[in-house]
Write an enzyme that holds these catalytic residues in place. Structure first.
Site, short mmCIF file in Angstrom:
data_model
loop_
_atom_site.label_atom_id
_atom_site.label_comp_id
_atom_site.label_asym_id
_atom_site.label_seq_id
_atom_site.Cartn_x
_atom_site.Cartn_y
_atom_site.Cartn_z
N ASP A 166 0.83 -1.21 0.00
CA ASP A 166 0.00 0.00 0.00
C ASP A 166 0.86 1.26 0.00
OD1 ASP A 166 -2.36 1.40 -0.03
OD2 ASP A 166 -2.65 1.34 2.14
N ASN A 184 -11.10 -2.76 -4.95
CA ASN A 184 -10.40 -1.74 -5.74
C ASN A 184 -11.15 -1.34 -7.02
OD1 ASN A 184 -7.09 -2.85 -4.73
ND2 ASN A 184 -8.24 -1.10 -3.99
C1 IPE Z 1 -5.31 -2.69 -0.08
O1 IPE Z 1 -5.01 -1.34 -0.21
C2 IPE Z 1 -5.32 -3.36 -1.40
C3 IPE Z 1 -4.02 -3.50 -2.07
C4 IPE Z 1 -2.86 -3.10 -1.61
C5 IPE Z 1 -4.07 -4.17 -3.34
P1 IPE Z 1 -6.17 -0.23 -0.32
O2 IPE Z 1 -5.48 1.06 -0.45
O3 IPE Z 1 -7.13 -0.61 -1.36
O4 IPE Z 1 -6.88 -0.39 1.11
P2 IPE Z 1 -7.82 0.63 1.88
O5 IPE Z 1 -8.86 1.08 0.91
O6 IPE Z 1 -6.96 1.75 2.35
O7 IPE Z 1 -8.36 -0.17 3.03
C1 IPE Z 2 -1.74 0.25 -3.21
O1 IPE Z 2 -1.48 1.61 -3.30
C2 IPE Z 2 -1.87 -0.40 -4.54
C3 IPE Z 2 -3.23 -0.79 -4.90
C4 IPE Z 2 -4.28 -0.73 -4.14
C5 IPE Z 2 -3.42 -1.29 -6.25
P1 IPE Z 2 -2.66 2.67 -3.27
O2 IPE Z 2 -3.09 2.95 -4.66
O3 IPE Z 2 -3.75 2.21 -2.38
O4 IPE Z 2 -1.91 3.91 -2.67
P2 IPE Z 2 -2.49 4.95 -1.62
O5 IPE Z 2 -2.98 4.16 -0.44
O6 IPE Z 2 -3.60 5.69 -2.30
O7 IPE Z 2 -1.32 5.81 -1.30
MG MG Z 3 -4.10 2.48 -0.40
#
Ligand code: IPE
Ligand code: IPE
Ligand code: MG
Length: 236
Positions: A11, A59
């Site tokens: 993340d 997502n």
């Molecule tokens: C979790 O991250 C999913 C992945 C890293 C693929 P998110 O960024 O989607 O999680 P939330 O929404 O902060 O819980």
């Molecule tokens: C995690 O990074 C990757 C995926 C969920 C695909 P994020 O896209 O959630 O990054 P932040 O949390 O917005 O920084």
């Molecule tokens: Mg995230």
């Protein structure tokens, strides 16, 4: 002790890009590069299984442009890195709900699994369109479809139908990006994993960050519901 199986919620890609005044997708691209490098670091340290969360069931709620960018990144990743990973002894497994992804993405999954099927150095499992609740549900559905009787549906039996049936349960769970939650990752398999959270944003998660997590893990006392072994030596 080195964990046999490390599971990571990768993340923080979006915030990493934002800090640099770049689009979120650039963060995802650098995140993929970080992953490819980390696989090697894990193998060098004796980790046998690395499982990463690349796209969650939730997502899809992101803007269309980001969702399609993440789908395209699968194709780009396979084109750019599959050969290198295959040569380095990495076995790739893709887990998640295949039904909702495009035929091209499914083909890329199949290609990466088939190309690396005989590798044994480290198993990289990529969870894509994956959710822990989906996983438990699909395992139940498969068991029922096979005609399993209710009393035959044991934990072991169900575990054999789960997406990670090819791996032991994760010893160490890592989440980068500073959030303190599981976000529907491996709900069944994390029952006794050790948790490690770091503010490090995923594209910055390098060998030194991995070693910090491994050092924290080495200091944990895993009891699995039992009691700590009695201290040995004089006076105890
Ligand atoms: C979790 O991250 C999913 C992945 C890293 C693929 P998110 O960024 O989607 O999680 P939330 O929404 O902060 O819980
Ligand atoms: C995690 O990074 C990757 C995926 C969920 C695909 P994020 O896209 O959630 O990054 P932040 O949390 O917005 O920084
Ligand atoms: Mg995230």
């Amino acid at each position: 002790m080195v964990p046999r199986h490390v599971a990571i919620v990768m993340d923080g890609n979006g915030r990493w890009a934002k800090k640099r005044f770049m689009p979120r997708l650039v963060g995802h691209k650098f995140g993929m590069d970080a992953l490819v490098q980390l696989v090697d670091h894990c193998a060098e340290r004796g980790i046998e299984f690395l499982t990463v969360y690349a796209f969650s069931s939730e997502n899809w709620r992101r803007p269309d442009e980001e969702v399609s960018g993440l789908m395209d990144l699968v194709l780009v990743g396979v084109a750019k890195y599959l050969q290198r990973l295959a040569e380095r002894g990495v076995r790739i497994r893709m887990v998640g709900d295949r039904s909702a992804v495009s035929e091209r993405v499914r083909q890329a999954w199949d290609q990466s699994e088939q190309t690396t099927a005989h590798n044994t150095r480290i198993t990289l499992t990529v969870a894509f369109n994956y959710g822990g609740r989906w996983d438990i549900l699909q395992a139940c559905q498969r068991a029922l479809r096979e005609g399993t009787a209710p009393e035959a549906l044991t934990e072991d039996h169900l575990a054999r139908h789960m997406a990670l049936a090819h791996a032991p349960d994760p010893d160490l769970f890592i989440r980068t990006g500073g959030e303190l939650r599981v976000s529907n990752f491996l709900l069944w398999q994390l029952a006794y994993s050790e948790f490690y959270f770091t503010d490090c944003l995923w594209p910055d998660f390098n060998a030194a960050e991995l070693d910090k997590a491994l050092a924290a893990f080495a200091g944990r006392d895993r009891r699995f519901g039992g009691v700590a072994p009695a201290a040995t030596g004089a006076g105890s």
